[in-house]
Design a protein around this motif. Structure first.
Motif, PDB file in Angstrom:
ATOM      1  N   TYR A  39       0.833  -1.197   0.000  1.00 27.42           N
ATOM      2  CA  TYR A  39       0.000   0.000   0.000  1.00 27.42           C
ATOM      3  C   TYR A  39       0.868   1.248   0.000  1.00 27.42           C
ATOM      4  N   ILE A  40       0.320   2.272  -0.609  1.00 28.99           N
ATOM      5  CA  ILE A  40       1.011   3.556  -0.765  1.00 28.99           C
ATOM      6  C   ILE A  40       0.251   4.562   0.093  1.00 28.99           C
ATOM      7  N   HIS A  41       0.953   5.262   0.952  1.00 29.26           N
ATOM      8  CA  HIS A  41       0.277   6.216   1.838  1.00 29.26           C
ATOM      9  C   HIS A  41       1.194   7.390   2.141  1.00 29.26           C
ATOM     10  N   SER A  48       3.741  12.795  -8.162  1.00 34.36           N
ATOM     11  CA  SER A  48       3.117  11.778  -9.002  1.00 34.36           C
ATOM     12  C   SER A  48       3.971  10.517  -8.911  1.00 34.36           C
ATOM     13  N   ARG A  49       3.348   9.351  -9.079  1.00 31.90           N
ATOM     14  CA  ARG A  49       4.067   8.086  -8.953  1.00 31.90           C
ATOM     15  C   ARG A  49       3.784   7.225 -10.179  1.00 31.90           C
ATOM     16  N   GLY A  50       4.413   6.063 -10.205  1.00 33.14           N
ATOM     17  CA  GLY A  50       4.205   5.135 -11.308  1.00 33.14           C
ATOM     18  C   GLY A  50       5.179   5.435 -12.428  1.00 33.14           C
ATOM     19  N   ALA A  53       5.353   0.410 -16.794  1.00 31.07           N
ATOM     20  CA  ALA A  53       4.424  -0.694 -17.094  1.00 31.07           C
ATOM     21  C   ALA A  53       5.069  -1.957 -16.546  1.00 31.07           C
ATOM     22  N   HIS A  54       4.346  -3.046 -16.586  1.00 31.23           N
ATOM     23  CA  HIS A  54       4.905  -4.341 -16.169  1.00 31.23           C
ATOM     24  C   HIS A  54       4.803  -5.333 -17.311  1.00 31.23           C
ATOM     25  N   LYS A  55       5.788  -6.232 -17.389  1.00 28.62           N
ATOM     26  CA  LYS A  55       5.772  -7.244 -18.450  1.00 28.62           C
ATOM     27  C   LYS A  55       4.738  -8.322 -18.169  1.00 28.62           C
ATOM     28  N   HIS A 116       5.306 -11.795  -6.971  1.00 31.61           N
ATOM     29  CA  HIS A 116       6.210 -11.184  -6.001  1.00 31.61           C
ATOM     30  C   HIS A 116       6.951 -10.018  -6.672  1.00 31.61           C
ATOM     31  N   TYR A 117       7.558  -9.183  -5.851  1.00 35.03           N
ATOM     32  CA  TYR A 117       8.265  -8.013  -6.385  1.00 35.03           C
ATOM     33  C   TYR A 117       9.451  -8.451  -7.245  1.00 35.03           C
ATOM     34  N   ASP A 118       9.555  -7.879  -8.433  1.00 36.26           N
ATOM     35  CA  ASP A 118      10.659  -8.202  -9.344  1.00 36.26           C
ATOM     36  C   ASP A 118      10.959  -6.958 -10.181  1.00 36.26           C
TER      37      ASP A 118
HETATM   38  C1  T46 Z   1       2.659  -0.147  -9.578  1.00 29.32           C
HETATM   39  C2  T46 Z   1       2.151   1.084  -8.910  1.00 29.32           C
HETATM   40  C3  T46 Z   1       0.664   1.142  -8.861  1.00 29.32           C
HETATM   41  C4  T46 Z   1       9.543  -3.022  -3.192  1.00 29.32           C
HETATM   42  O1  T46 Z   1      10.655  -3.260  -2.686  1.00 29.32           O
HETATM   43  N1  T46 Z   1       8.570  -3.977  -3.144  1.00 29.32           N
HETATM   44  C5  T46 Z   1       7.344  -3.762  -3.693  1.00 29.32           C
HETATM   45  O2  T46 Z   1       6.490  -4.664  -3.628  1.00 29.32           O
HETATM   46  C6  T46 Z   1       7.086  -2.514  -4.326  1.00 29.32           C
HETATM   47  C7  T46 Z   1       5.726  -2.239  -4.985  1.00 29.32           C
HETATM   48  C8  T46 Z   1       8.074  -1.573  -4.362  1.00 29.32           C
HETATM   49  N2  T46 Z   1       9.277  -1.820  -3.805  1.00 29.32           N
HETATM   50  C9  T46 Z   1      10.304  -0.763  -3.771  1.00 29.32           C
HETATM   51  C10 T46 Z   1      10.862  -0.387  -5.128  1.00 29.32           C
HETATM   52  C11 T46 Z   1      11.188   1.078  -4.970  1.00 29.32           C
HETATM   53  O3  T46 Z   1      12.475   1.201  -4.381  1.00 29.32           O
HETATM   54  O4  T46 Z   1       9.684   0.423  -3.267  1.00 29.32           O
HETATM   55  C12 T46 Z   1      10.171   1.573  -3.947  1.00 29.32           C
HETATM   56  C13 T46 Z   1       9.030   2.358  -4.568  1.00 29.32           C
HETATM   57  O5  T46 Z   1       8.494   1.632  -5.671  1.00 29.32           O
HETATM   58  P1  T46 Z   1       8.051   2.341  -7.024  1.00 29.32           P
HETATM   59  O6  T46 Z   1       8.873   3.516  -7.297  1.00 29.32           O
HETATM   60  O7  T46 Z   1       7.958   1.298  -8.106  1.00 29.32           O
HETATM   61  O8  T46 Z   1       6.553   2.826  -6.607  1.00 29.32           O
HETATM   62  P2  T46 Z   1       5.401   3.400  -7.533  1.00 29.32           P
HETATM   63  O9  T46 Z   1       4.408   4.002  -6.621  1.00 29.32           O
HETATM   64  O10 T46 Z   1       5.932   4.243  -8.633  1.00 29.32           O
HETATM   65  O11 T46 Z   1       4.749   2.096  -8.231  1.00 29.32           O
HETATM   66  C14 T46 Z   1       4.092   1.138  -7.443  1.00 29.32           C
HETATM   67  C15 T46 Z   1       4.490  -0.281  -7.853  1.00 29.32           C
HETATM   68  O12 T46 Z   1       5.924  -0.416  -7.808  1.00 29.32           O
HETATM   69  C16 T46 Z   1       4.026  -0.628  -9.251  1.00 29.32           C
HETATM   70  O13 T46 Z   1       4.146  -2.013  -9.462  1.00 29.32           O
HETATM   71  O14 T46 Z   1       2.033  -0.663 -10.485  1.00 29.32           O
HETATM   72  O15 T46 Z   1       2.678   1.282  -7.588  1.00 29.32           O
END
Ligand code: T46
Length: 135
Positions: A39-41, A48-50, A53-55, A116-118
């Protein structure tokens, strides 16, 4: 065809308030086996985030509190929706570019994920993404 697909989670509310349950391995509404939840909070103002895309990864995003605006882009069309309801999950398929904007200070965005996270599953460059969807 629109990329916007919602799941309506059943609200088990009573006079005390509301409760939503997602039973891992039993929930038929979520179109994959859930392997990860995050969860993001407390997203900082104007952040802005994201922008990736994912494969392979599929996800369902549910805004538990507050709101944010989700942009989905399949390389041809760009659509946006507000996530602002704890009983509505947005299905995000693989190989869809996503951006999240306009987080309210109280926004808590829960994400159910199929893998899982990749980091190797991320496509973080928009031109790479366009190349992948054009294949
Ligand atoms: C998505 C959108 C909706 C981890 O170590 N484990 C995890 O499960 C996740 C999701 C992230 N991380 C680490 C990787 C980065 O160092 O947490 C950090 C922030 O991740 P990120 O910059 O990718 O966060 P968002 O908000 O840009 O994207 C996230 C998800 O990563 C992504 O899959 O679809 O939320």
């Amino acid at each position: 065809m629109s990329m916007i697909r919602w799941i309506d989670f059943q609200s088990l509310g009573d006079e005390r308030g509301s409760l939503v349950a997602v039973e891992i391995g039993m929930d038929k509404a979520v179109p994959f086996d859930i392997k990860r939840i995050y969860y993001i909070h407390h997203t900082a103002e104007h952040v802005s985030r994201g922008y990736h895309a994912h494969k392979k990864l599929k996800q369902v995003a549910v805004c538990l509190s507050g709101k944010c605006r989700m942009v989905l882009d399949d390389g041809t069309n760009r659509e946006e929706v507000w996530l602002d309801c704890p009983t509505k999950g947005l299905v995000i398929e693989e190989v869809v570019w996503r951006e999240m904007h306009d987080f309210s200070p109280d926004c808590v965005l829960l994400v159910l994920a199929s893998e899982h996270y990749d980091e190797g599953d991320y496509i973080r460059d928009y031109e790479d993404f366009i190349r992948q969807v054009s294949k």
